[in-house]
Design an enzyme around this catalytic site. Structure first.
Site, PDB file in Angstrom:
ATOM      1  N   PHE A 116       0.869  -1.184   0.000  1.00 57.94           N
ATOM      2  CA  PHE A 116       0.000   0.000   0.000  1.00 57.94           C
ATOM      3  C   PHE A 116       0.901   1.227   0.000  1.00 57.94           C
ATOM      4  O   PHE A 116       1.653   1.466   0.943  1.00 57.94           O
ATOM      5  CB  PHE A 116      -0.944   0.062   1.211  1.00 57.94           C
ATOM      6  CG  PHE A 116      -1.886   1.236   1.085  1.00 57.94           C
ATOM      7  CD1 PHE A 116      -3.089   1.114   0.413  1.00 57.94           C
ATOM      8  CD2 PHE A 116      -1.533   2.490   1.566  1.00 57.94           C
ATOM      9  CE1 PHE A 116      -3.939   2.208   0.239  1.00 57.94           C
ATOM     10  CE2 PHE A 116      -2.377   3.587   1.406  1.00 57.94           C
ATOM     11  CZ  PHE A 116      -3.575   3.449   0.740  1.00 57.94           C
ATOM     12  N   LYS A 165       2.943  11.319   6.877  1.00 61.63           N
ATOM     13  CA  LYS A 165       2.097  11.167   8.068  1.00 61.63           C
ATOM     14  C   LYS A 165       2.633  11.951   9.279  1.00 61.63           C
ATOM     15  O   LYS A 165       2.382  13.145   9.389  1.00 61.63           O
ATOM     16  CB  LYS A 165       1.910   9.690   8.407  1.00 61.63           C
ATOM     17  CG  LYS A 165       1.136   8.937   7.309  1.00 61.63           C
ATOM     18  CD  LYS A 165       0.647   7.604   7.799  1.00 61.63           C
ATOM     19  CE  LYS A 165       0.118   6.719   6.697  1.00 61.63           C
ATOM     20  NZ  LYS A 165      -1.233   7.033   6.272  1.00 61.63           N
ATOM     21  N   ASP A 169       9.595   2.792   1.811  1.00 62.84           N
ATOM     22  CA  ASP A 169       8.432   3.627   2.122  1.00 62.84           C
ATOM     23  C   ASP A 169       8.182   3.515   3.625  1.00 62.84           C
ATOM     24  O   ASP A 169       7.600   2.547   4.110  1.00 62.84           O
ATOM     25  CB  ASP A 169       7.214   3.156   1.317  1.00 62.84           C
ATOM     26  CG  ASP A 169       5.978   4.003   1.611  1.00 62.84           C
ATOM     27  OD1 ASP A 169       5.980   4.742   2.618  1.00 62.84           O
ATOM     28  OD2 ASP A 169       4.996   3.906   0.849  1.00 62.84           O
TER      29      ASP A 169
HETATM   30  C1  LIG Z   1       3.205   2.972   3.514  1.00 66.37           C
HETATM   31  C2  LIG Z   1       2.336   4.076   3.008  1.00 66.37           C
HETATM   32  N1  LIG Z   1       2.735   4.789   1.926  1.00 66.37           N
HETATM   33  C3  LIG Z   1       2.001   5.789   1.436  1.00 66.37           C
HETATM   34  C4  LIG Z   1       0.792   6.141   1.998  1.00 66.37           C
HETATM   35  C5  LIG Z   1      -0.027   7.255   1.405  1.00 66.37           C
HETATM   36  O1  LIG Z   1      -0.032   8.369   2.242  1.00 66.37           O
HETATM   37  P1  LIG Z   1      -1.147   9.516   2.022  1.00 66.37           P
HETATM   38  O2  LIG Z   1      -2.461   8.953   2.465  1.00 66.37           O
HETATM   39  O3  LIG Z   1      -0.680  10.647   2.899  1.00 66.37           O
HETATM   40  O4  LIG Z   1      -1.130   9.866   0.572  1.00 66.37           O
HETATM   41  C6  LIG Z   1       0.342   5.424   3.121  1.00 66.37           C
HETATM   42  C7  LIG Z   1      -0.961   5.747   3.745  1.00 66.37           C
HETATM   43  O5  LIG Z   1      -1.540   4.985   4.484  1.00 66.37           O
HETATM   44  C8  LIG Z   1       1.124   4.368   3.627  1.00 66.37           C
HETATM   45  O6  LIG Z   1       0.739   3.643   4.675  1.00 66.37           O
END
Ligand SMILES: Cc1ncc(COP(=O)(O)O)c(C=O)c1O
Length: 409
Positions: A148, A262, A233
């Site tokens: 994700f 976040k 990530d």
């Molecule tokens: C690992 C990871 N990458 C990217 C994102 C995307 O972040 P955003 O919702 O701020 O676009 C999330 C969101 O849950 C995430 O958990």
């Protein structure tokens, strides 16, 4: 969660107004929050709840952390947006603090997590063409099953979650999916056209899935050997949640590119960043990438305060200690409604016995007991309370989980 009938007229009206006017891309619990402090959220009827989700780890430092609020308030009265057409006095100190904290030479400020991921994809492709010598338009990026990384059209192109992926094509090409945790499959997928491997060091949305021990170290070794960038990530796993600044630290490895988001905005403003050394981030030249709000003064001021909190190491240590306590309590529930627990630091994926009901049903039962938590998939719930939660609050939430499970059994 009180039932809708028990809610005040005002709360009911807010739910109805929202229902008719806001796209139904989420399925929120019927709680209408009015204020927050630390790990406590209070609804419009002044009912207090304990937050066991922390906005998917975006409020790692709790609601209304005094240092973060002070930083935001001070900057609100100065200047909040200049665009990157001009310099401002918050970006340099934010960049200095963040690059030092993460151990990379450069950063690229963006807003949301998905933007950081998109930015890294662009940087990796350009690096592939410019530095690795991949023929134009041929760059490939390896991703993991169950990933994700956000919701943009490119990112959902390589999601294997049908809800995220289906009906949104045509899809962006250039991605190869391999099973998460399978090093041999990853190495087999590497060709001369592969420019990067993009991985969550722990898969959060998948249900706090940890790779087998040694996997990340193996990915580090193979990517270095094959001249492929390792992009970690850490948008959900990073910034204290797992008991370290970065989840990659648990495996003793350093990725080439880190993605943060976040909690970097302290739960106040969206702040994300790509961090890498200059041989990678240096490929971007003026005009090739940007964002009107990326690196704005308010975001940088809050980001600086977040970096200062993390630089003390206190939050990482607290997540580690409270996490050990949480893990012990969760393990004790195995066989009593829980069939599996995965955790690192103050972050756990808890698999509920599907015969007891869905994760959603358990979340609703917990909300009635004033504990706010969210299911991930099927019968898995994810616990990620703010790191500032007290031991007594943590214990209380876990007591409620135990009692809810007993009730459902
Ligand atoms: C690992 C990871 N990458 C990217 C994102 C995307 O972040 P955003 O919702 O701020 O676009 C999330 C969101 O849950 C995430 O958990």
């Amino acid at each position: 969660m009180i039932t809708v009938d028990e809610m005040s007229t005002r709360a009911q009206r807010l739910l109805t107004t929202e229902e008719g006017r806001v796209a139904h891309n989420y399925h929120p619990l019927d709680v209408v929050v009015a204020t927050g402090s630390g790990a406590v959220l209070t609804d419009v009827d002044e009912v207090e709840y304990l937050d066991f989700l922390a906005a998917y780890s975006a409020t790692n430092f709790g609601h209304g952390h005094p240092a973060l609020l002070a930083a935001a308030e001070a900057q609100l009265g100065r200047v909040t947006l200049t665009s990157r057409a001009f310099h401002h006095d918050q970006l340099a100190p934010f960049a200095e603090g963040l690059t030092r904290l993460i151990g990379k030479q450069m950063m690229l400020p963006m807003n949301t997590g998905a933007e950081a991921v998109e930015s890294a994809i662009k940087v990796a492709r350009k690096w592939g063409y410019q530095v690795k010598g991949v023929p134009a338009g041929r760059a490939k990026i390896i991703v993991a099953a169950g990933n994700f990384h956000g919701r943009t059209t490119t990112i959902i192109s390589f999601s294997d979650d049908p809800l995220a992926h289906d009906h949104f094509g045509p899809y962006t090409p250039g991605f190869i999916t391999v099973p998460y945790g399978d090093l041999a499959a990853l190495e087999d997928a590497i060709t001369d056209e592969v420019v990067a491997v993009l991985l969550e060091p722990i898969q959060g949305e998948a249900g706090v899935v940890l790779p087998p021990p040694g996997y990340l170290a193996g990915v580090r070794e193979v990517t270095s050997r094959r001249q492929v960038l390792f992009i970690a990530d850490e948008i959900q796993s990073g910034l204290g949640r797992t008991g370290r600044t970065l989840a990659c630290e648990h495996e003793g490895i350093t990725a080439d590119v880190y993605l943060l988001g976040k909690a970097l905005g302290g739960g106040i403003v969206p702040v994300s960043a790509v961090l890498a050394d200059s041989d990678v981030l240096g490929v971007l030249q003026p005009g090739q990438h940007g964002s009107t709000f990326g690196g704005n003064p308010l975001a940088c001021a809050v980001g600086r305060a977040v970096v200062d909190l993390l630089a003390t190491g206190e939050y990482q240590q607290r997540a580690s200690e409270l996490g050990a306590r949480m893990r012990e309590r969760l393990d004790a529930l195995i066989g009593r409604g829980v069939v599996g627990v995965r955790s690192r630091g103050l972050w756990a994926g808890v698999d509920i016995d599907p015969s007891l009901g869905s994760g959603r049903q358990l979340c609703e039962a917990l909300a009635r007991r004033r504990i706010l938590v969210k299911d991930t998939h099927g019968s898995t719930i994810r616990l990620a309370p703010p790191i500032v939660i007290t031991e007594a609050q943590l214990d209380h939430g876990l007591d409620q989980l135990e009692e809810s499970l007993a009730e459902l059994s």
